[in-house]
Design a protein around this motif. Structure first.
Motif, mmCIF file in Angstrom:
data_model
loop_
_atom_site.group_PDB
_atom_site.id
_atom_site.type_symbol
_atom_site.label_atom_id
_atom_site.label_comp_id
_atom_site.label_asym_id
_atom_site.label_seq_id
_atom_site.Cartn_x
_atom_site.Cartn_y
_atom_site.Cartn_z
ATOM 1 N N GLY A 28 -28.625 -13.532 8.364
ATOM 2 C CA GLY A 28 -27.223 -13.118 8.046
ATOM 3 C C GLY A 28 -27.198 -12.474 6.685
ATOM 4 N N ARG A 29 -26.396 -13.220 5.901
ATOM 5 C CA ARG A 29 -25.957 -12.712 4.524
ATOM 6 C C ARG A 29 -26.823 -13.454 3.548
ATOM 7 N N GLN A 30 -27.676 -14.361 3.795
ATOM 8 C CA GLN A 30 -28.528 -15.116 2.905
ATOM 9 C C GLN A 30 -29.837 -14.923 3.000
ATOM 10 N N ILE A 31 -30.694 -15.264 2.121
ATOM 11 C CA ILE A 31 -32.152 -15.438 2.021
ATOM 12 C C ILE A 31 -32.358 -16.986 2.727
ATOM 13 N N ALA A 32 -33.131 -16.858 3.768
ATOM 14 C CA ALA A 32 -33.796 -18.162 4.471
ATOM 15 C C ALA A 32 -34.972 -18.613 3.886
ATOM 16 N N ALA A 33 -35.796 -17.604 3.397
ATOM 17 C CA ALA A 33 -37.181 -18.178 2.905
ATOM 18 C C ALA A 33 -37.969 -16.996 1.918
ATOM 19 N N VAL A 34 -38.625 -17.298 1.096
ATOM 20 C CA VAL A 34 -39.328 -16.548 0.332
ATOM 21 C C VAL A 34 -40.732 -16.910 0.414
ATOM 22 N N GLU A 35 -41.727 -16.243 1.068
ATOM 23 C CA GLU A 35 -43.131 -16.801 1.321
ATOM 24 C C GLU A 35 -44.118 -15.899 1.315
ATOM 25 N N ALA A 36 -45.286 -16.226 1.523
ATOM 26 C CA ALA A 36 -46.426 -14.897 1.821
ATOM 27 C C ALA A 36 -45.934 -14.392 3.481
ATOM 28 N N TYR A 37 -45.989 -13.107 3.618
ATOM 29 C CA TYR A 37 -45.462 -12.390 4.635
ATOM 30 C C TYR A 37 -46.345 -13.111 5.868
ATOM 31 N N GLU A 38 -47.581 -13.492 6.037
ATOM 32 C CA GLU A 38 -48.325 -13.814 7.060
ATOM 33 C C GLU A 38 -47.642 -15.206 7.650
ATOM 34 N N ASP A 39 -47.360 -15.998 6.442
ATOM 35 C CA ASP A 39 -46.572 -17.173 6.866
ATOM 36 C C ASP A 39 -45.376 -17.240 7.440
ATOM 37 N N LEU A 40 -44.486 -16.290 7.077
ATOM 38 C CA LEU A 40 -43.304 -16.242 7.665
ATOM 39 C C LEU A 40 -43.141 -15.303 9.076
ATOM 40 N N ALA A 41 -44.051 -14.284 9.135
ATOM 41 C CA ALA A 41 -44.374 -13.717 10.248
ATOM 42 C C ALA A 41 -44.647 -14.948 11.558
ATOM 43 N N ALA A 42 -45.745 -15.567 11.270
ATOM 44 C CA ALA A 42 -46.252 -16.615 12.141
ATOM 45 C C ALA A 42 -45.138 -17.563 12.481
ATOM 46 N N ALA A 43 -44.370 -17.845 11.587
ATOM 47 C CA ALA A 43 -43.378 -18.852 11.787
ATOM 48 C C ALA A 43 -41.979 -18.340 12.540
ATOM 49 N N ARG A 44 -41.768 -17.111 12.524
ATOM 50 C CA ARG A 44 -40.731 -16.437 13.011
ATOM 51 C C ARG A 44 -41.263 -14.997 13.639
#
Length: 182
Positions: A28-44
């Motif tokens: 939406g309008r907010q940052i949900a997480a800031v992490e390494a790309y690989e970790d975010l892509a795997a989780a989402r």
């Protein structure tokens, strides 16, 4: 909708070390997480991914809001006035109506977004200019000392810019991609 914005380097903007290969997850309008790309892509795995060259950082504050938007005219490309903003005598020679100020401000805002600007220092006084700035999503920061740009943290507004070696690649305000280099 979830969007992952990833760049070569994520700069938090609060003194913490930058994150190579980092990413910002926007919900939406907010940052949900800031992490390494690989970790975010795997989780989402169903999130939309936008890959950007360069560095992702809190956007810029332009300290000259009134000068850029209320003391300059940004010509319409259909006018025979050139492409650069008009000031001084050139501006005084124009018949500046509220409608013309509003249109100029919209073009000026587009220039600011293309530079990675997410906020302008005020105060602004012309209602049509203020309206153009608010509609764009740019923030107006009033006061003698403008507030610092918010760092990239979960829960913060999803407002940032991406820069490559020479220019702004994209500007995102409140989760909306408002400028991207073609």
């Amino acid at each position: 909708m979830l969007t992952i914005h990833t760049a070569d380097l994520v700069v938090f903007g609060d003194g913490r070390p930058s994150l190579p290969g980092g990413a910002v997850l926007v919900e939406g309008r907010q940052i949900a997480a800031v992490e390494a790309y690989e970790d975010l892509a795997a989780a989402r795995p169903t999130a939309r991914v936008r890959r950007w060259p360069g560095r992702l950082t809190p956007g810029l504050l332009n300290p000259h809001g009134p000068e850029v938007l209320e003391q300059s005219y940004h010509p319409d490309p259909r006018e025979d006035l050139g492409t650069e903003p008009l000031t001084g005598e050139a501006l005084s020679a124009l018949d500046m109506t509220d409608t013309r100020w509003g249109a100029s401000a919209r073009r000026g805002v587009q220039r600011l977004l293309a530079q990675g600007t997410v906020a302008v220092a005020g105060p602004l006084h012309r209602p049509t200019v203020i309206d153009a700035v608010h509609r764009s999503g740019l923030k107006i920061q009033n006061g003698s000392t403008p507030a610092a740009r918010p760092p990239l943290l979960p829960g913060a507004d999803a407002t940032f810019a991406i820069f490559d070696a020479t220019e702004c690649v994209a500007t995102v305000i409140n989760g909306r991609l408002l400028h991207r280099r073609r």
